[in-house]
Design a protein around this motif. Sequence first.
Motif, PDB file in Angstrom:
ATOM      1  N   THR A   9      -0.406  -3.363  49.204  1.00 26.54           N
ATOM      2  CA  THR A   9       0.391  -4.312  48.375  1.00 26.54           C
ATOM      3  C   THR A   9       1.305  -3.717  47.409  1.00 26.54           C
ATOM      4  O   THR A   9       3.031  -3.948  47.069  1.00 26.54           O
ATOM      5  CB  THR A   9      -0.491  -5.113  47.244  1.00 26.54           C
ATOM      6  N   PRO A  10       1.132  -2.646  46.330  1.00 24.56           N
ATOM      7  CA  PRO A  10       1.103  -1.696  45.565  1.00 24.56           C
ATOM      8  C   PRO A  10       2.827  -0.854  46.419  1.00 24.56           C
ATOM      9  O   PRO A  10       4.074  -0.546  46.010  1.00 24.56           O
ATOM     10  CB  PRO A  10       0.751  -1.104  44.537  1.00 24.56           C
ATOM     11  N   VAL A  11       2.333  -0.829  47.321  1.00 23.13           N
ATOM     12  CA  VAL A  11       3.679  -0.225  48.172  1.00 23.13           C
ATOM     13  C   VAL A  11       4.402  -0.474  49.085  1.00 23.13           C
ATOM     14  O   VAL A  11       5.741  -0.324  48.103  1.00 23.13           O
ATOM     15  CB  VAL A  11       2.430   0.953  49.466  1.00 23.13           C
ATOM     16  N   LEU A  12       4.340  -1.974  49.090  1.00 24.77           N
ATOM     17  CA  LEU A  12       5.518  -2.787  49.248  1.00 24.77           C
ATOM     18  C   LEU A  12       6.509  -3.114  48.416  1.00 24.77           C
ATOM     19  O   LEU A  12       7.195  -3.434  48.517  1.00 24.77           O
ATOM     20  CB  LEU A  12       4.742  -4.501  50.338  1.00 24.77           C
ATOM     21  N   VAL A  13       5.501  -3.598  46.869  1.00 25.35           N
ATOM     22  CA  VAL A  13       6.653  -4.135  45.880  1.00 25.35           C
ATOM     23  C   VAL A  13       7.688  -2.619  45.461  1.00 25.35           C
ATOM     24  O   VAL A  13       8.619  -2.871  45.162  1.00 25.35           O
ATOM     25  CB  VAL A  13       5.843  -4.067  44.753  1.00 25.35           C
ATOM     26  N   LEU A  14       6.468  -1.028  45.859  1.00 27.35           N
ATOM     27  CA  LEU A  14       7.651  -0.211  45.694  1.00 27.35           C
ATOM     28  C   LEU A  14       8.772   0.128  46.485  1.00 27.35           C
ATOM     29  O   LEU A  14       9.515   0.480  46.138  1.00 27.35           O
ATOM     30  CB  LEU A  14       6.739   1.154  45.260  1.00 27.35           C
ATOM     31  N   LEU A  15       7.980  -0.529  47.359  1.00 26.81           N
ATOM     32  CA  LEU A  15       9.614  -0.082  48.869  1.00 26.81           C
ATOM     33  C   LEU A  15      10.530  -1.290  48.177  1.00 26.81           C
ATOM     34  O   LEU A  15      12.242  -1.278  48.977  1.00 26.81           O
ATOM     35  CB  LEU A  15       8.879  -0.319  49.795  1.00 26.81           C
ATOM     36  N   ALA A  16      10.284  -2.093  48.248  1.00 27.11           N
ATOM     37  CA  ALA A  16      11.363  -3.304  47.972  1.00 27.11           C
ATOM     38  C   ALA A  16      11.857  -3.562  46.595  1.00 27.11           C
ATOM     39  O   ALA A  16      13.081  -4.051  46.238  1.00 27.11           O
ATOM     40  CB  ALA A  16      10.499  -4.653  47.995  1.00 27.11           C
ATOM     41  N   ALA A  17      11.912  -2.676  45.309  1.00 27.88           N
ATOM     42  CA  ALA A  17      12.353  -2.289  44.519  1.00 27.88           C
ATOM     43  C   ALA A  17      13.997  -1.567  44.467  1.00 27.88           C
ATOM     44  O   ALA A  17      13.829  -2.303  43.390  1.00 27.88           O
ATOM     45  CB  ALA A  17      11.352  -1.579  43.028  1.00 27.88           C
ATOM     46  N   PRO A  18      13.481  -0.776  44.934  1.00 25.68           N
ATOM     47  CA  PRO A  18      15.194  -0.098  45.457  1.00 25.68           C
ATOM     48  C   PRO A  18      16.372  -1.321  46.217  1.00 25.68           C
ATOM     49  O   PRO A  18      17.303  -1.897  45.414  1.00 25.68           O
ATOM     50  CB  PRO A  18      14.768   0.903  45.976  1.00 25.68           C
ATOM     51  N   ALA A  19      15.172  -2.115  46.616  1.00 29.59           N
ATOM     52  CA  ALA A  19      16.739  -2.898  47.506  1.00 29.59           C
ATOM     53  C   ALA A  19      17.426  -4.121  46.154  1.00 29.59           C
ATOM     54  O   ALA A  19      18.259  -4.382  46.335  1.00 29.59           O
ATOM     55  CB  ALA A  19      16.186  -4.093  48.440  1.00 29.59           C
ATOM     56  N   PHE A  20      16.173  -4.568  45.713  1.00 29.90           N
ATOM     57  CA  PHE A  20      16.928  -5.780  44.167  1.00 29.90           C
ATOM     58  C   PHE A  20      18.091  -4.173  43.579  1.00 29.90           C
ATOM     59  O   PHE A  20      18.905  -5.585  42.973  1.00 29.90           O
ATOM     60  CB  PHE A  20      15.544  -5.517  43.935  1.00 29.90           C
ATOM     61  N   ALA A  21      17.511  -3.352  42.689  1.00 29.20           N
ATOM     62  CA  ALA A  21      18.201  -2.621  42.656  1.00 29.20           C
ATOM     63  C   ALA A  21      19.290  -2.234  43.079  1.00 29.20           C
ATOM     64  O   ALA A  21      21.030  -2.299  42.936  1.00 29.20           O
ATOM     65  CB  ALA A  21      17.547  -1.431  42.270  1.00 29.20           C
ATOM     66  N   GLN A  22      19.756  -2.306  44.515  1.00 24.64           N
ATOM     67  CA  GLN A  22      21.177  -1.906  45.141  1.00 24.64           C
ATOM     68  C   GLN A  22      21.755  -3.498  45.183  1.00 24.64           C
ATOM     69  O   GLN A  22      23.082  -3.826  45.237  1.00 24.64           O
ATOM     70  CB  GLN A  22      20.616  -2.170  47.132  1.00 24.64           C
ATOM     71  N   GLU A  23      21.287  -4.609  44.557  1.00 26.27           N
ATOM     72  CA  GLU A  23      22.276  -6.043  44.499  1.00 26.27           C
ATOM     73  C   GLU A  23      23.063  -6.227  43.649  1.00 26.27           C
ATOM     74  O   GLU A  23      24.160  -6.829  43.221  1.00 26.27           O
ATOM     75  CB  GLU A  23      20.721  -7.255  44.681  1.00 26.27           C
ATOM     76  N   MET A  24      22.533  -5.103  42.372  1.00 24.68           N
ATOM     77  CA  MET A  24      23.246  -5.597  41.066  1.00 24.68           C
ATOM     78  C   MET A  24      24.717  -4.685  41.424  1.00 24.68           C
ATOM     79  O   MET A  24      24.362  -3.579  41.969  1.00 24.68           O
ATOM     80  CB  MET A  24      22.232  -4.715  39.964  1.00 24.68           C
ATOM     81  N   ASP A  25      26.046  -5.214  40.409  1.00 22.47           N
ATOM     82  CA  ASP A  25      26.792  -4.707  40.718  1.00 22.47           C
ATOM     83  C   ASP A  25      27.384  -3.649  39.221  1.00 22.47           C
ATOM     84  O   ASP A  25      27.309  -3.780  38.732  1.00 22.47           O
ATOM     85  CB  ASP A  25      28.077  -5.878  40.177  1.00 22.47           C
ATOM     86  N   ALA A  26      27.787  -2.457  39.984  1.00 19.19           N
ATOM     87  CA  ALA A  26      27.950  -0.983  40.097  1.00 19.19           C
ATOM     88  C   ALA A  26      28.933  -1.521  38.643  1.00 19.19           C
ATOM     89  O   ALA A  26      28.884  -1.293  37.383  1.00 19.19           O
ATOM     90  CB  ALA A  26      28.317   0.074  40.314  1.00 19.19           C
ATOM     91  N   ALA A  27      29.697  -2.298  38.652  1.00 18.43           N
ATOM     92  CA  ALA A  27      30.668  -2.866  37.732  1.00 18.43           C
ATOM     93  C   ALA A  27      30.348  -3.897  36.616  1.00 18.43           C
ATOM     94  O   ALA A  27      31.180  -3.632  35.240  1.00 18.43           O
ATOM     95  CB  ALA A  27      31.878  -4.102  38.848  1.00 18.43           C
ATOM     96  N   ILE A  28      28.783  -3.620  36.593  1.00 14.49           N
ATOM     97  CA  ILE A  28      28.817  -5.104  35.450  1.00 14.49           C
ATOM     98  C   ILE A  28      27.957  -3.794  34.897  1.00 14.49           C
ATOM     99  O   ILE A  28      27.576  -4.091  33.426  1.00 14.49           O
ATOM    100  CB  ILE A  28      28.007  -6.498  36.128  1.00 14.49           C
ATOM    101  N   ASP A  29      26.668  -3.444  35.727  1.00 20.28           N
ATOM    102  CA  ASP A  29      25.656  -2.645  35.654  1.00 20.28           C
ATOM    103  C   ASP A  29      26.325  -1.118  34.746  1.00 20.28           C
ATOM    104  O   ASP A  29      26.501  -0.520  35.391  1.00 20.28           O
ATOM    105  CB  ASP A  29      24.281  -2.551  36.225  1.00 20.28           C
ATOM    106  N   VAL A  30      26.833  -1.046  33.820  1.00 20.91           N
ATOM    107  CA  VAL A  30      27.616   0.300  33.284  1.00 20.91           C
ATOM    108  C   VAL A  30      27.696   1.193  32.462  1.00 20.91           C
ATOM    109  O   VAL A  30      27.611   2.167  32.929  1.00 20.91           O
ATOM    110  CB  VAL A  30      28.887  -0.163  32.199  1.00 20.91           C
TER     111      VAL A  30
END
Length: 83
Positions: A9-30
């Motif tokens: 479970t913790p491994v899956l959470v850690l693997l999913a975290a970068p996927a969430f971060a990639q969804e953030m728009d760099a133009a907004i997340d300055v």
Amino acid sequence: MTSKFKIVTPVLVLLAAPAFAQEMDAAIDVNGDGMYSFPELQAVDGELTEDTFTVMDVNGDGLLDAEEVAAATDAGLMPMADG
């Protein structure tokens, strides 16, 4: 709960975290922290109020993570996500 589940479970959470971060728009997340602050969002949508941001900030940490952004988008609270 099996010990295998406790490890996987913790491994899956850690693997999913970068996927969430990639969804953030760099133009907004300055600042590139993987979250949206009120000033970052207000720069994109000048009509955003602190009250609306507070509603979107479910965990109350003053930042929106990818899950909060997705929920706010689904709820129609983030008009800047409409394109």
